[in-house]
Write a protein that holds these residues in place. Sequence first.
Motif, short mmCIF file in Angstrom:
data_model
loop_
_atom_site.label_atom_id
_atom_site.label_comp_id
_atom_site.label_asym_id
_atom_site.label_seq_id
_atom_site.Cartn_x
_atom_site.Cartn_y
_atom_site.Cartn_z
N GLY A 87 -1.18 3.40 9.90
CA GLY A 87 -1.07 2.57 8.74
C GLY A 87 -1.98 1.40 8.81
O GLY A 87 -2.79 1.28 9.67
N GLY A 88 -1.89 0.43 7.91
CA GLY A 88 -2.92 -0.53 7.88
C GLY A 88 -2.65 -1.77 7.11
O GLY A 88 -1.56 -2.09 6.74
N ALA A 89 -3.75 -2.48 6.89
CA ALA A 89 -3.70 -3.76 6.22
C ALA A 89 -4.88 -3.88 5.32
O ALA A 89 -5.89 -3.27 5.54
CB ALA A 89 -3.73 -4.85 7.27
N GLU A 90 -4.76 -4.61 4.27
CA GLU A 90 -5.88 -4.74 3.38
C GLU A 90 -6.66 -5.99 3.66
O GLU A 90 -6.12 -6.97 4.13
CB GLU A 90 -5.43 -4.72 1.92
CG GLU A 90 -4.67 -5.94 1.50
CD GLU A 90 -3.21 -5.71 1.45
OE1 GLU A 90 -2.62 -6.11 0.47
OE2 GLU A 90 -2.68 -5.14 2.40
N ALA A 104 -10.94 -6.00 -1.00
CA ALA A 104 -10.08 -5.01 -0.39
C ALA A 104 -8.98 -4.56 -1.32
O ALA A 104 -8.82 -5.05 -2.41
CB ALA A 104 -9.48 -5.59 0.89
N GLY A 105 -8.18 -3.58 -0.82
CA GLY A 105 -7.12 -2.99 -1.62
C GLY A 105 -5.91 -3.88 -1.66
O GLY A 105 -4.82 -3.47 -1.29
N ARG A 106 -6.07 -5.11 -2.10
CA ARG A 106 -4.99 -6.08 -2.09
C ARG A 106 -4.18 -5.98 -3.37
O ARG A 106 -4.71 -5.82 -4.45
CB ARG A 106 -5.58 -7.48 -1.95
CG ARG A 106 -4.54 -8.57 -1.80
CD ARG A 106 -5.24 -9.88 -1.51
NE ARG A 106 -4.23 -10.94 -1.46
CZ ARG A 106 -4.37 -12.08 -2.10
NH1 ARG A 106 -5.42 -12.31 -2.83
NH2 ARG A 106 -3.42 -13.00 -2.01
N ASP A 107 -2.84 -6.11 -3.23
CA ASP A 107 -1.94 -6.12 -4.38
C ASP A 107 -2.17 -7.43 -5.13
O ASP A 107 -1.87 -8.51 -4.64
CB ASP A 107 -0.49 -6.02 -3.90
CG ASP A 107 0.49 -5.84 -5.04
OD1 ASP A 107 0.10 -6.07 -6.19
OD2 ASP A 107 1.65 -5.47 -4.76
N ASN A 117 -3.46 -0.75 1.38
CA ASN A 117 -4.65 -0.16 1.98
C ASN A 117 -5.45 -1.19 2.76
O ASN A 117 -5.40 -2.39 2.50
CB ASN A 117 -5.55 0.43 0.89
CG ASN A 117 -4.91 1.59 0.17
OD1 ASN A 117 -4.29 2.45 0.80
ND2 ASN A 117 -5.04 1.62 -1.15
N HIS A 118 -6.26 -0.68 3.68
CA HIS A 118 -7.13 -1.54 4.49
C HIS A 118 -8.29 -2.07 3.66
O HIS A 118 -8.63 -3.25 3.74
CB HIS A 118 -7.65 -0.74 5.69
CG HIS A 118 -8.35 -1.56 6.72
ND1 HIS A 118 -8.85 -1.00 7.87
CD2 HIS A 118 -8.64 -2.87 6.80
CE1 HIS A 118 -9.43 -1.93 8.61
NE2 HIS A 118 -9.31 -3.09 7.98
N GLU A 119 -8.94 -1.21 2.89
CA GLU A 119 -10.12 -1.58 2.13
C GLU A 119 -10.01 -1.13 0.68
O GLU A 119 -9.40 -0.09 0.39
CB GLU A 119 -11.39 -0.95 2.74
CG GLU A 119 -11.70 -1.41 4.16
CD GLU A 119 -12.35 -2.79 4.21
OE1 GLU A 119 -12.47 -3.43 3.13
OE2 GLU A 119 -12.71 -3.23 5.31
N THR A 339 -14.22 2.76 4.10
CA THR A 339 -14.51 1.84 3.02
C THR A 339 -14.85 2.69 1.80
O THR A 339 -14.76 3.92 1.83
CB THR A 339 -15.69 0.93 3.37
OG1 THR A 339 -16.91 1.71 3.38
CG2 THR A 339 -15.51 0.28 4.73
N ALA A 340 -15.28 2.05 0.72
CA ALA A 340 -15.64 2.79 -0.49
C ALA A 340 -16.88 3.65 -0.28
O ALA A 340 -17.11 4.61 -1.02
CB ALA A 340 -15.86 1.82 -1.65
#
Length: 643
Positions: A87-90, A104-107, A117-119, A339-340
């Motif tokens: 799992g991960g962190a954005e 990043a994939g921040r809410d 998501n991380h990125e 990443t993307a």
Amino acid sequence: MKRGTKVATTGGSLVALALLAGSMAVSQSPPAGPGTTEAPMVPVGLVSFDSCADALAELRAAARASVGPYGFAGDAVLFGDRVAAAGGAESMARTFAGAPGDAAGRDTGAGHSTTNNHEAGADEPDLVKTDGRRIVTVTGGVLRVVDPVSRRVTGRLDLAGDREELRWQEHRLLLLGDRALVLSEDPPRPADALRSIRPPGATRLLLVDLAGRPLVLGTYRIEGSTVDARLTGETVRVAVRASARLEFPLASEGNDQVRTERNRKVIARAGVEAWLPEYEWTAGPERHTGRVGCDRLSRPDRMTGSSTLTVLSFDLTADRLGDGDPVSVAADADTVYGTATSLYLAGQRPVPVTGSKPRWRPSSAEQITDIYQFDTAAPGRPRFLAAGSVPGWLINQYALSEWAGHLRVATTTGDTWSEGTASESAVRVLRRDDGSLVPVGMVGGLGRGERIYSVRYLGPVAYVVTFRQTDPLYALDLADPTAPAVTGELKITGYSAYLHPLPDQRLLGVGQEADSQGRTEGVQVSLFDVRDPGRPARLDQWHLPGGWTQAEHDPHAFLYRPDTGLVALPVDAGVRLLRVSGDAISEIGEVTHPVGNDSSRRQWGPSVRRSLVIGDVLWTVSEAGLRATDPASARSLAWIAAT
């Protein structure tokens, strides 16, 4: 606790010397400490085999050199204090600590939450997915679609059929429009287990159409276990690790040398198919089989012949999965960072066999992590870009970060199993140069006698937590890739295993409180002020004695809503709802799930594993079902049993 030592390296002349026929040459020296200079480790690329005969000869030779009396060394080696953490962190999508953060994939607090998501642009598979208009889960081998408005199950699909063993497998999801990709492990069938000492497991993928009644459009099965997957654009890349299919005898007679020679004879008789994974895919009534071809297999200069990494690519807008367009490397990895535009595979290099003796633990000098970078900017099969190596081992994918044309890598070298054991951590910065990930700078000497518990990169800034008895939170300046430096340090009890960025230059840490001797005392959430990179400070703390949270090891379980300050954290079997406001953390309440299908029963049910928000409703997910809750009061609004 001493500050880190910064070392700048160019590596230009070493790169020139290492470019030998495009192979991977590695120069190694012990990890740098205060006042020392580290010689960079310079891998140069991957080499394709000229033919299947050449591939077989080289794979056999590598496997013979790597095998011991009990098989391959990597099958039983403990890598430092390595813990499996998925799992991960954005990363951060705003200005942080005075510099732009990663997009990043921040809410962002939109109408519904997303996977943590991380990125940005690289969606990660998880136990539940939502697009705001539906919630999709798989529990007990059954896919369910829930309408968040009517709070009813609107679609149900049994993915296990008559194979009861599949109901115990964890299923993860990726969602794109009306398509869902379900990923799981396919355990050996009973007949296979009876025929083989090491029955082959496999990765199982299902493409599901959600436009109406859920329908399986196609399936895919390949030998090997799933490392991880990423969805970029409309393309899913799945990384699979397959061990060489070599059946070593279990006979106990003979000494280690005799057993090793017996295993080498097995390798000498093996065909190339022992290393090339076999796959099958279906589309409706069609069924196709195949095997990764020798023309799709590459190798690093140093390989063990014990395993193969395969990256598969699937178009989620198609009506079938197809053959996955595989590309393989005769190497090993257990970490995926995406990443993307890039996909990185990383793993610790197996310990070499010394004579015929098994190796149970690597020395510090033998702890090396190999990294492979692929270009995923365009749809379809990824293109290999570069390879690199760094001393030490990774805690998880969040030890890696791509930013401004460089890759940052945080590793620990050594272990902390016994008092006085030499261990320390470092952050290295690598640059891609003609197929190589070349070290250009590092800062070392972090947490001597400890190991890394969490890492968070935010643009040119990084935060690293190490722990054994106390928790130093290091702040690092990485703006100059040739001269990274420690700018500040906060020493407190306990540790943070996950770090999450908040607005106003604050950081939230999730982990365990501990006494002065390092004995853990229950889950804690810490709110840090990192506005001054030279003086990080803890503003507040929430502590539940004796508690434990899954978010320590799988940040997909963590939910934060910046619009309301809501934090949903799975603790023990339920979810604790917290609110971060200003410089304080307060508790809202707890959400639990009932046992079975009767919501009136007051017993504890299966652990609540995920939380998500749609509109102003919090949804929590467990094996027993889904609960809708008012996040402002923790009041239950509805219960949907997993029938």
